[in-house]
Design a protein around this motif. Structure first.
Motif, PDB file in Angstrom:
ATOM      1  N   LEU A   1      58.205 -41.897  20.736  1.00 43.16           N
ATOM      2  CA  LEU A   1      59.455 -41.156  21.048  1.00 43.16           C
ATOM      3  C   LEU A   1      59.999 -40.758  19.593  1.00 43.16           C
ATOM      4  N   GLY A   2      59.181 -40.793  18.770  1.00 43.06           N
ATOM      5  CA  GLY A   2      59.789 -40.066  17.310  1.00 43.06           C
ATOM      6  C   GLY A   2      59.583 -38.884  17.073  1.00 43.06           C
ATOM      7  N   GLN A   3      59.704 -38.428  15.860  1.00 42.78           N
ATOM      8  CA  GLN A   3      59.817 -36.867  15.576  1.00 42.78           C
ATOM      9  C   GLN A   3      58.608 -36.404  15.873  1.00 42.78           C
ATOM     10  N   MET A   4      57.140 -37.100  15.521  1.00 41.25           N
ATOM     11  CA  MET A   4      56.064 -36.555  15.654  1.00 41.25           C
ATOM     12  C   MET A   4      55.706 -36.392  17.335  1.00 41.25           C
ATOM     13  N   ALA A   5      56.120 -37.428  17.770  1.00 41.06           N
ATOM     14  CA  ALA A   5      55.848 -37.355  19.154  1.00 41.06           C
ATOM     15  C   ALA A   5      56.448 -36.364  20.050  1.00 41.06           C
ATOM     16  N   ARG A   6      57.832 -36.046  19.676  1.00 36.64           N
ATOM     17  CA  ARG A   6      58.506 -34.985  19.999  1.00 36.64           C
ATOM     18  C   ARG A   6      58.011 -33.642  19.817  1.00 36.64           C
ATOM     19  N   VAL A   7      57.636 -33.312  18.422  1.00 34.59           N
ATOM     20  CA  VAL A   7      57.121 -32.059  17.871  1.00 34.59           C
ATOM     21  C   VAL A   7      55.326 -31.788  18.681  1.00 34.59           C
ATOM     22  N   LEU A   8      54.611 -32.801  18.617  1.00 31.15           N
ATOM     23  CA  LEU A   8      53.518 -32.748  19.613  1.00 31.15           C
ATOM     24  C   LEU A   8      53.650 -32.279  21.047  1.00 31.15           C
ATOM     25  N   ALA A   9      54.561 -32.966  21.482  1.00 33.52           N
ATOM     26  CA  ALA A   9      54.958 -32.731  22.913  1.00 33.52           C
ATOM     27  C   ALA A   9      55.246 -31.189  23.269  1.00 33.52           C
ATOM     28  N   ALA A  10      56.109 -30.817  22.418  1.00 34.11           N
ATOM     29  CA  ALA A  10      56.892 -29.460  22.510  1.00 34.11           C
ATOM     30  C   ALA A  10      55.650 -28.230  22.213  1.00 34.11           C
ATOM     31  N   ARG A  11      54.781 -28.707  21.087  1.00 33.95           N
ATOM     32  CA  ARG A  11      53.733 -27.541  21.043  1.00 33.95           C
ATOM     33  C   ARG A  11      52.653 -27.717  22.049  1.00 33.95           C
TER      34      ARG A  11
ATOM     35  N   PHE B   1      52.736 -33.046   8.372  1.00 34.08           N
ATOM     36  CA  PHE B   1      54.109 -33.352   8.320  1.00 34.08           C
ATOM     37  C   PHE B   1      54.619 -32.796   9.631  1.00 34.08           C
ATOM     38  N   GLY B   2      55.374 -33.916  10.247  1.00 34.08           N
ATOM     39  CA  GLY B   2      56.166 -33.402  11.595  1.00 34.08           C
ATOM     40  C   GLY B   2      56.873 -31.915  11.580  1.00 34.08           C
ATOM     41  N   HIS B   3      57.879 -32.024  10.412  1.00 32.44           N
ATOM     42  CA  HIS B   3      58.684 -30.701  10.169  1.00 32.44           C
ATOM     43  C   HIS B   3      58.024 -29.801   9.700  1.00 32.44           C
ATOM     44  N   VAL B   4      56.699 -29.645   9.463  1.00 36.52           N
ATOM     45  CA  VAL B   4      56.042 -28.506   8.962  1.00 36.52           C
ATOM     46  C   VAL B   4      55.300 -28.038  10.485  1.00 36.52           C
ATOM     47  N   LEU B   5      54.735 -28.976  11.058  1.00 37.85           N
ATOM     48  CA  LEU B   5      54.130 -28.792  12.455  1.00 37.85           C
ATOM     49  C   LEU B   5      55.050 -27.960  13.329  1.00 37.85           C
ATOM     50  N   ALA B   6      56.414 -28.476  13.325  1.00 38.00           N
ATOM     51  CA  ALA B   6      57.545 -27.849  14.322  1.00 38.00           C
ATOM     52  C   ALA B   6      57.774 -26.679  13.838  1.00 38.00           C
ATOM     53  N   LYS B   7      57.440 -25.986  12.623  1.00 39.93           N
ATOM     54  CA  LYS B   7      57.717 -24.529  12.369  1.00 39.93           C
ATOM     55  C   LYS B   7      56.840 -23.658  12.948  1.00 39.93           C
ATOM     56  N   GLY B   8      55.760 -24.027  13.576  1.00 38.06           N
ATOM     57  CA  GLY B   8      54.627 -23.479  14.224  1.00 38.06           C
ATOM     58  C   GLY B   8      53.783 -22.492  13.152  1.00 38.06           C
ATOM     59  N   GLY B   9      53.019 -21.890  13.556  1.00 38.08           N
ATOM     60  CA  GLY B   9      52.046 -21.122  12.573  1.00 38.08           C
ATOM     61  C   GLY B   9      50.755 -21.945  12.573  1.00 38.08           C
ATOM     62  N   PRO B  10      49.701 -20.992  11.990  1.00 37.66           N
ATOM     63  CA  PRO B  10      48.297 -21.751  11.942  1.00 37.66           C
ATOM     64  C   PRO B  10      48.339 -22.680  10.950  1.00 37.66           C
ATOM     65  N   LEU B  11      47.631 -24.041  11.249  1.00 37.90           N
ATOM     66  CA  LEU B  11      47.374 -25.120  10.273  1.00 37.90           C
ATOM     67  C   LEU B  11      46.007 -25.662  10.525  1.00 37.90           C
ATOM     68  N   ASP B  12      45.557 -26.389   9.583  1.00 39.85           N
ATOM     69  CA  ASP B  12      44.259 -27.271   9.850  1.00 39.85           C
ATOM     70  C   ASP B  12      44.516 -28.537  10.212  1.00 39.85           C
TER      71      ASP B  12
END
Length: 207
Positions: free
Chosen positions: A9-19, A131-142
């Protein structure tokens, strides 16, 4: 699209769930605190559900978004409920100073998770170099992945692509040791060469 269960239920979980929801996937979030899980599912909306801790995860892909020390115990606790699932380990086993890993040479959290997983479950390492906050910003990443089962990697890659990201296969699960080391590298870059943590690792093909 994929059906995804995210344990944590942490930040990365929330970001991955949203994406994942943005990508049209179905999402279940699971945590030891059932009320927090329900709150997260409600905040996410779009059909996200809260699972019951210890019950069989609804998703075909189960993401371990837990502290590294909890990954093996969680998998052991779920036991046969994970049979025939793809288990995605996103953890980084940093030491206290985040300048090294706490795993032994030649192994990784992902490999230990695979030992604890039931027959038929297939472990894939992924997402630990974001990083979770980078993933949350959207956009293409590897997203670098490693695993021993080809179909599990295909399924994980399809999920990653649904997030608008690019999966890059690094080889079998032994490569998870080096992916976890890359997590340490990122921490060093953040402290020194880059000077912040607003970056990601990626591959540029030349020629």
């Amino acid at each position: 699209m994929s059906s995804i269960s995210i344990i944590g239920l942490g930040q990365m979980a929330r970001v991955l769930a949203a994406r994942a929801l943005d990508g049209g996937n179905t999402v279940e979030v699971v945590g030891r605190d059932a009320a927090r899980a329900a709150d997260m599912a409600g905040a996410l909306g779009r059909g996200a559900t809260a699972g019951t801790p210890g019950a069989a995860p609804a998703g075909d892909i189960v993401v371990l978004a837990v502290p590294h020390g909890s990954a093996v115990p969680v998998v052991s606790r779920y036991g046969d409920a994970l049979a025939d699932k793809v288990v995605v380990d996103i953890t980084n086993p940093f030491d206290a100073s985040a300048t090294g890993v706490v795993t032994s040479d030649g192994t990784s959290v992902a490999q230990e998770v695979a030992k604890a997983a039931p027959a038929g479950a297939h472990v894939v390492k992924a997402f630990n170099t974001l990083f979770g906050h980078v993933l949350a910003k959207g956009g293409p990443l590897d997203v670098f992945i490693a695993g021993d089962d080809a179909q599990a990697k295909v399924n994980t890659a399809a999920f990653i692509e649904s997030l608008g990201l690019r999966p890059l296969d690094t080889g079998d699960l032994k490569m998870a040791h080096w992916l976890e080391g890359a997590g340490v590298l990122m921490m060093g870059l953040g402290r020194h060469g880059v000077g912040n943590y607003d970056f990601s690792l990626g591959v540029t093909v030349t020629g």
